[in-house]
Design a protein around this motif. Structure first.
Motif, short mmCIF file in Angstrom:
data_model
loop_
_atom_site.label_atom_id
_atom_site.label_comp_id
_atom_site.label_asym_id
_atom_site.label_seq_id
_atom_site.Cartn_x
_atom_site.Cartn_y
_atom_site.Cartn_z
N ALA A 16 -29.79 10.18 14.15
CA ALA A 16 -28.43 10.68 13.89
C ALA A 16 -27.54 10.41 15.10
O ALA A 16 -26.38 10.02 14.94
N ALA B 83 -26.91 6.61 15.05
CA ALA B 83 -26.02 6.22 13.95
C ALA B 83 -24.59 6.67 14.22
O ALA B 83 -23.64 5.93 13.95
N GLY B 84 -24.44 7.87 14.76
CA GLY B 84 -23.10 8.34 15.08
C GLY B 84 -22.43 7.49 16.13
O GLY B 84 -21.24 7.16 16.02
N GLY C 243 -19.91 5.56 13.93
CA GLY C 243 -18.79 6.49 13.93
C GLY C 243 -18.01 6.49 15.23
O GLY C 243 -16.97 7.12 15.33
N GLU D 229 -20.92 10.81 18.30
CA GLU D 229 -21.94 11.56 17.58
C GLU D 229 -21.30 12.81 16.99
O GLU D 229 -20.60 13.55 17.67
N TRP E 42 -22.50 16.02 11.39
CA TRP E 42 -22.76 15.67 10.00
C TRP E 42 -23.61 14.42 9.85
O TRP E 42 -24.01 14.08 8.74
N TRP E 43 -23.92 13.73 10.94
CA TRP E 43 -24.84 12.60 10.85
C TRP E 43 -26.27 13.10 10.58
O TRP E 43 -27.08 12.38 9.99
N ILE F 122 -26.96 13.34 6.90
CA ILE F 122 -26.96 11.99 6.32
C ILE F 122 -28.28 11.28 6.61
O ILE F 122 -28.83 10.60 5.76
N VAL F 123 -28.80 11.47 7.81
CA VAL F 123 -30.00 10.76 8.26
C VAL F 123 -31.28 11.43 7.75
O VAL F 123 -32.28 10.75 7.49
#
Length: 184
Positions: free
Chosen positions: A72, A75-76, A80, A83, A86-87, A90-91
């Motif tokens: 997360a 990915a953030g 995005g 960070e 809300w990641w 999602i992850v």
């Protein structure tokens, strides 16, 4: 990832500690719910299972919770630009695919049979939902350590964490009831 390096130098164990504690709370709560759902399930033996639960919580934290929080975070930062909390939700379903696939594969290799697909879907949803609170708390520990604040999670875990976990478990239970009602 200089922020990660700073975190690792300041608080190398706090993320694992918080993830393990949160996972242990989830396991104990699941054990209590299991005892309430199946009365007479030997709740006196549960006291002897607590050391096993703590060991299982540490293994689950290392195998599932920490990868969820790390993925997360990555990915953030990657998609995005920063960070965000809300990641983690999602992850979590993506990380939950691995243990469910492993269980399905092990069941097929050992018995030559598999369960109904809705059973695996139910397990996947449960694992994904249970990963979220522990990963969010681990994320909070990382952010606290990176900001130079001490990682004091007792109030967070016992206060907001348990309330959030109960809410998530209620939602998961409602989803499970709906899946069972719609069954094959």
């Amino acid at each position: 990832m200089s922020g990660d390096r700073t975190f690792r130098e300041k608080e190398p164990q706090s993320e694992l500690h918080v993830a393990t504690i949160a996972t242990a709370v989830e396991l104990v709560l699941a054990m209590v719910v299991g005892t309430l759902v199946e009365p007479g399930g030997g709740s006196a033996m549960a006291v002897f299972l607590l050391p096993v639960l703590v060991a299982a919580a540490a293994i689950l934290a290392m195998a599932l919770v920490l990868p969820t929080a790390s993925f997360a975070r990555w990915a953030g930062a990657r998609w995005g630009g920063h960070e965000a909390w809300w990641w983690v939700p999602i992850v979590a379903p993506m990380v939950a695919v691995a243990p469910v696939t492993a269980v399905a594969l092990a069941a097929w290799l050992l018995s030559g049979e598999t369960a109904e697909s809705w059973a695996y879907l139910s397990i996947w949803l449960t694992v994904a939902v249970l990963l979220i609170p522990a990963a969010l708390l681990a994320r909070f520990a990382v952010r606290s350590a990176m900001a130079g604040r001490p990682v004091r999670m007792t109030r967070k875990i016992l206060g907001g964490g348990c309330v959030g976990l109960v809410a998530i478990l209620v939602v998961a239970l409602l989803v499970q009831v709906n899946v069972d009602a719609a069954g094959p």
